[in-house]
Design an enzyme around this catalytic site. Structure first.
Site, PDB file in Angstrom:
ATOM      1  N   SER A 147      30.435  83.728  57.887  1.00  0.00           N
ATOM      2  CA  SER A 147      28.892  84.364  58.022  1.00  0.00           C
ATOM      3  C   SER A 147      27.943  83.270  58.471  1.00  0.00           C
ATOM      4  CB  SER A 147      28.927  85.096  56.739  1.00  0.00           C
ATOM      5  OG  SER A 147      29.689  86.221  56.784  1.00  0.00           O
TER       6      SER A 147
ATOM      7  N   GLU B  99      36.595  77.489  54.648  1.00  0.00           N
ATOM      8  CA  GLU B  99      36.038  79.052  54.935  1.00  0.00           C
ATOM      9  C   GLU B  99      36.495  79.896  53.571  1.00  0.00           C
ATOM     10  OE1 GLU B  99      35.447  79.929  59.467  1.00  0.00           O
ATOM     11  OE2 GLU B  99      37.765  80.236  58.674  1.00  0.00           O
TER      12      GLU B  99
ATOM     13  N   ASN C 232      35.019  80.748  67.033  1.00  0.00           N
ATOM     14  CA  ASN C 232      36.577  81.478  66.992  1.00  0.00           C
ATOM     15  C   ASN C 232      36.091  82.843  67.312  1.00  0.00           C
ATOM     16  OD1 ASN C 232      38.871  82.647  66.283  1.00  0.00           O
ATOM     17  ND2 ASN C 232      38.681  82.309  63.890  1.00  0.00           N
TER      18      ASN C 232
ATOM     19  N   GLY D 121      33.268  87.339  57.949  1.00  0.00           N
ATOM     20  CA  GLY D 121      32.966  88.614  58.297  1.00  0.00           C
ATOM     21  C   GLY D 121      32.227  89.531  57.648  1.00  0.00           C
TER      22      GLY D 121
ATOM     23  N   HIS E 275      44.114  79.463  59.643  1.00  0.00           N
ATOM     24  CA  HIS E 275      43.009  80.553  59.311  1.00  0.00           C
ATOM     25  C   HIS E 275      43.431  81.368  58.401  1.00  0.00           C
ATOM     26  CE1 HIS E 275      39.872  83.743  59.726  1.00  0.00           C
ATOM     27  NE2 HIS E 275      39.140  82.751  60.466  1.00  0.00           N
TER      28      HIS E 275
ATOM     29  N   LYS F 217      38.504  85.026  67.680  1.00  0.00           N
ATOM     30  CA  LYS F 217      39.394  85.951  67.144  1.00  0.00           C
ATOM     31  C   LYS F 217      40.271  86.650  68.203  1.00  0.00           C
ATOM     32  CE  LYS F 217      37.301  85.334  62.844  1.00  0.00           C
ATOM     33  NZ  LYS F 217      36.829  85.893  61.544  1.00  0.00           N
TER      34      LYS F 217
ATOM     35  N   GLU G 254      42.955  84.572  58.208  1.00  0.00           N
ATOM     36  CA  GLU G 254      43.410  85.725  58.597  1.00  0.00           C
ATOM     37  C   GLU G 254      45.159  85.709  59.009  1.00  0.00           C
ATOM     38  OE1 GLU G 254      40.398  86.266  61.689  1.00  0.00           O
ATOM     39  OE2 GLU G 254      38.807  86.659  59.919  1.00  0.00           O
TER      40      GLU G 254
HETATM   41  P1  PGA Z   1      32.331  84.734  60.514  1.00  0.00           P
HETATM   42  O1  PGA Z   1      34.167  84.372  60.871  1.00  0.00           O
HETATM   43  O2  PGA Z   1      31.672  83.739  61.053  1.00  0.00           O
HETATM   44  O3  PGA Z   1      32.504  86.096  61.601  1.00  0.00           O
HETATM   45  O4  PGA Z   1      32.321  85.052  59.140  1.00  0.00           O
HETATM   46  C1  PGA Z   1      34.339  82.881  60.555  1.00  0.00           C
HETATM   47  C2  PGA Z   1      35.765  82.501  60.787  1.00  0.00           C
HETATM   48  O5  PGA Z   1      36.756  83.353  60.294  1.00  0.00           O
HETATM   49  O6  PGA Z   1      36.026  81.604  61.270  1.00  0.00           O
END
Ligand code: PGA
Length: 245
Positions: free
Chosen positions: A207, A162, A8, A168, A92, A10, A94
């Site tokens: 992560s 997640e 992803n 992140g 997601h 983003k 976010e």
């Molecule tokens: P990350 O994000 O691997 O940077 O922690 C995962 C995600 O939000 O899909």
């Protein structure tokens, strides 16, 4: 069931970033798992053209529940499919946080995605406060019931667990915590969509990086990963793809 390494991007990447895709395809022309990158919408068509005939699938990061109409700034599932996408990430954390997306909206988007021939990757996860309060399974169960269309199948649906606090941050749950949630998800999904649930890929996300991928992939009912930051570089994402063999 073929495992899935999904990246992803983003809101990262312009056309110059497509060089990473070239490097990924050169290093991993025939991976043992399914391999997917979900770039910003502006890059979907170009990446799909670049990946044509390769082992790499391309996906979107969101879609609108309607097929067309007066929805300025939005993209329909059919448009993503037309641009060459075969998957779309939905719900997601976010988007749930930044855009107030509810379970009902995520479910409507998933139904639209599946109707357009896309595979819906429905994301679920608890906040740190919810985990600390002991509410993780209740939160995730409610998200699953509310976000997953009852007609979804092993072919049309992927679930990504997640934890919001692991995205992140460089922090991950213990392997036992991941195992607990994934086992719970399998059972809850069986109740929601029936026997098809056995074939649905359950991804872990938050992560994931080359240094922890192997141990996470060894956890029962972890059928792949949804990778953010580490999917931006071909070397890192390639190492995660290789760990899923
Ligand atoms: P990350 O994000 O691997 O940077 O922690 C995962 C995600 O939000 O899909």
């Amino acid at each position: 069931m073929k495992k899935l390494a999904a990246g992803n991007w983003k809101m990262n990447g312009n056309t110059a970033a497509l060089a990473e895709v070239q490097a990924l395809l050169a290093a991993h022309p025939a991976p043992a798992c399914d391999m997917l990158l979900c770039p910003p919408a502006t890059l979907v068509a170009q990446m799909a053209a670049q990946a044509a005939g390769s082992a790499l699938a391309v996906g979107g990061q969101d879609c609108h529940p309607k097929t067309s109409g007066a929805h300025t700034g939005d993209i329909s599932a059919a448009m993503l499919a037309d641009a060459g996408a075969s998957y779309v990430i939905l719900g997601h954390s976010e988007r749930r946080a930044d855009h107030g997306e509810t379970d009902a909206l995520v479910r409507a988007k998933a139904e639209a995605a599946i109707a357009a021939g896309l595979i819906a990757i429905v994301c679920l996860g608890e906040t740190e406060g919810q985990r600390d309060a002991g509410d993780t399974l209740a939160v995730i169960g409610a998200q699953l019931d509310g976000s997953v269309p009852e007609t979804a199948t092993a072919v049309t649906l992927v679930i990504a667990y997640e934890p919001v606090w692991a995205i992140g941050t460089g922090r991950t749950p213990t392997l036992a915590q991941i195992a607990e949630v994934h086992a719970f998800l399998r059972v809850r999904l069986l109740a929601r969509i029936g026997a098809e649930a056995r074939g649905v890929r359950l991804l872990y996300g938050g992560s994931v990086k080359p240094s922890n991928a192997t141990e996470i992939f060894a956890v029962p009912d972890v059928d792949g990963a949804l990778v953010g930051g580490a999917s931006l570089k071909a070397a890192d994402f390639g190492a995660i793809v290789a760990a899923l063999a």
